[in-house]
Design an enzyme around this catalytic site. Structure first.
Site, PDB file in Angstrom:
ATOM      1  N   CYS A  49       0.845  -1.211   0.000  1.00  0.00           N
ATOM      2  CA  CYS A  49       0.000   0.000   0.000  1.00  0.00           C
ATOM      3  C   CYS A  49       0.874   1.253   0.000  1.00  0.00           C
ATOM      4  O   CYS A  49       1.570   1.536   0.977  1.00  0.00           O
ATOM      5  CB  CYS A  49      -0.918  -0.032   1.219  1.00  0.00           C
ATOM      6  SG  CYS A  49      -1.801   1.514   1.543  1.00  0.00           S
ATOM      7  N   CYS A  52      -0.034   3.868   2.630  1.00  0.00           N
ATOM      8  CA  CYS A  52       0.379   3.401   3.963  1.00  0.00           C
ATOM      9  C   CYS A  52       1.814   3.817   4.254  1.00  0.00           C
ATOM     10  O   CYS A  52       2.160   4.187   5.381  1.00  0.00           O
ATOM     11  CB  CYS A  52       0.261   1.878   4.058  1.00  0.00           C
ATOM     12  SG  CYS A  52      -1.432   1.254   3.886  1.00  0.00           S
TER      13      CYS A  52
END
Length: 313
Positions: A49, A52
């Site tokens: 991600c 993230c």
């Protein structure tokens, strides 16, 4: 809120204790139980991600800067899919704030560090209101400001003390200590009417020991001003050391002038010479002075020792 008087906080927890990875199996202990003692941020993320990777450093920086006020638990959704599903995570990064064993707030997406900090402070304040994790940052700052104001009062820097109390009241209009502090400054700078008006702002259905003590101090000073010329009283006492009324009046004048220990000594001397004078008036007045001065005043401690030495001699 920033009163610019908040002392540096000690580093009470290491990064390892504040920031760590967890899993479904350890969620109960690492998050639910841990949030009973301090707020916990739970970051649902994954190695693939991109957002993230932007958010996690900001989370870690904010948590580290708060030095033990909040913890960060990271959950890899690839390895804990069932837990992510139970939390309703549909996209990542997803962050939840836990207080008292339950989620109370959250956000999704990569927020900038400033927004992450706001979220963390909000969570800490929520925890403080719920009795979790100690006082909020605002409460800590106000406590530090009160200490600074009291120090200014003790140093007779009345202007500085007033400025600090006024700042507190702008952020916490109902703070009783700050209201009493303003009234104290007014009284000690000669504005008795202003002090009375300020004290009248306090709720009448609640006890306020600090306000009661200040009112007694004001009343004692006003009474002392009616007692006459100190030089004449001293002359009377020189001519007759057992002129207890003259000694009593001088004690009241000494108190009004700020010589509290002198007032206590004079009243104790009356008791030594005639303990029953005017139906124990000297002892009763000394007790009333203790109440006006407050238990922490050095003159109260000294006066209590004098009183004990007379009563038990």
């Amino acid at each position: 809120m920033d009163l610019s008087l908040n002392p540096a906080q000690p580093d009470t927890a290491t990064t390892g204790e504040l920031i760590f990875d967890s899993s479904t199996a350890h969620f109960q202990a690492d998050v639910l139980e841990a949030s009973l003692t301090r707020p916990v941020l739970v970051d649902f993320w994954a190695p693939w991600c991109g957002p993230c990777k932007q958010l996690t450093p900001a989370l870690e920086k904010v948590v580290t800067a708060l030095k033990g006020k909040i913890a960060l638990v990271k959950i890899n959704v690839d390895e804990n899919q069932a837990l992510a599903g139970q939390m309703g995570v549909k996209s990542i990064p997803a962050v939840f704030g836990f207080v008292g064993g339950r989620p109370v707030d959250g956000f999704m997406g990569a927020l900038p560090e400033s927004e992450v900090a706001k979220f963390a402070h909000k969570l800490i304040d929520m925890a403080a209101r719920a009795g979790v994790g100690g006082p909020s940052e605002a409460e800590t700052q106000i406590a530090a400001a009160k200490e600074a104001a009291q120090a200014a009062l003790d140093a007779e820097d009345f202007e500085h003390a007033y400025q600090i109390y006024a700042t507190i009241l702008r952020h916490a209009p109902d703070d009783i200590d700050a209201v009493i502090g303003v009234a104290t400054v007014q009284f000690r700078t000669g504005d008795r009417d202003g002090a009375r008006e300020t004290l009248a702002m306090l709720p009448h259905d609640e006890p306020h020991p600090g306000a009661d003590a200040l009112r007694k101090t004001m009343a004692l000073e006003e009474e002392a001003e009616k007692l006459g010329n100190p030089s004449e009283l001293e002359a009377r006492l020189a001519a007759d050391p057992d002129d207890h009324q003259a000694r009593f009046d001088l004690a009241m004048i000494a108190n009004a002038r700020g010589d509290r220990i002198g007032a206590a000594q004079a009243l104790a001397e009356i008791m030594k010479r005639d303990r029953d004078w005017q139906e124990d008036a000297a002892r009763k007045q000394l007790i009333e002075l203790f109440e006006a001065w407050g238990p922490k005043d050095p003159a109260t401690a000294r006066g209590r020792r004098l009183l004990s030495s007379v009563l038990f001699s």
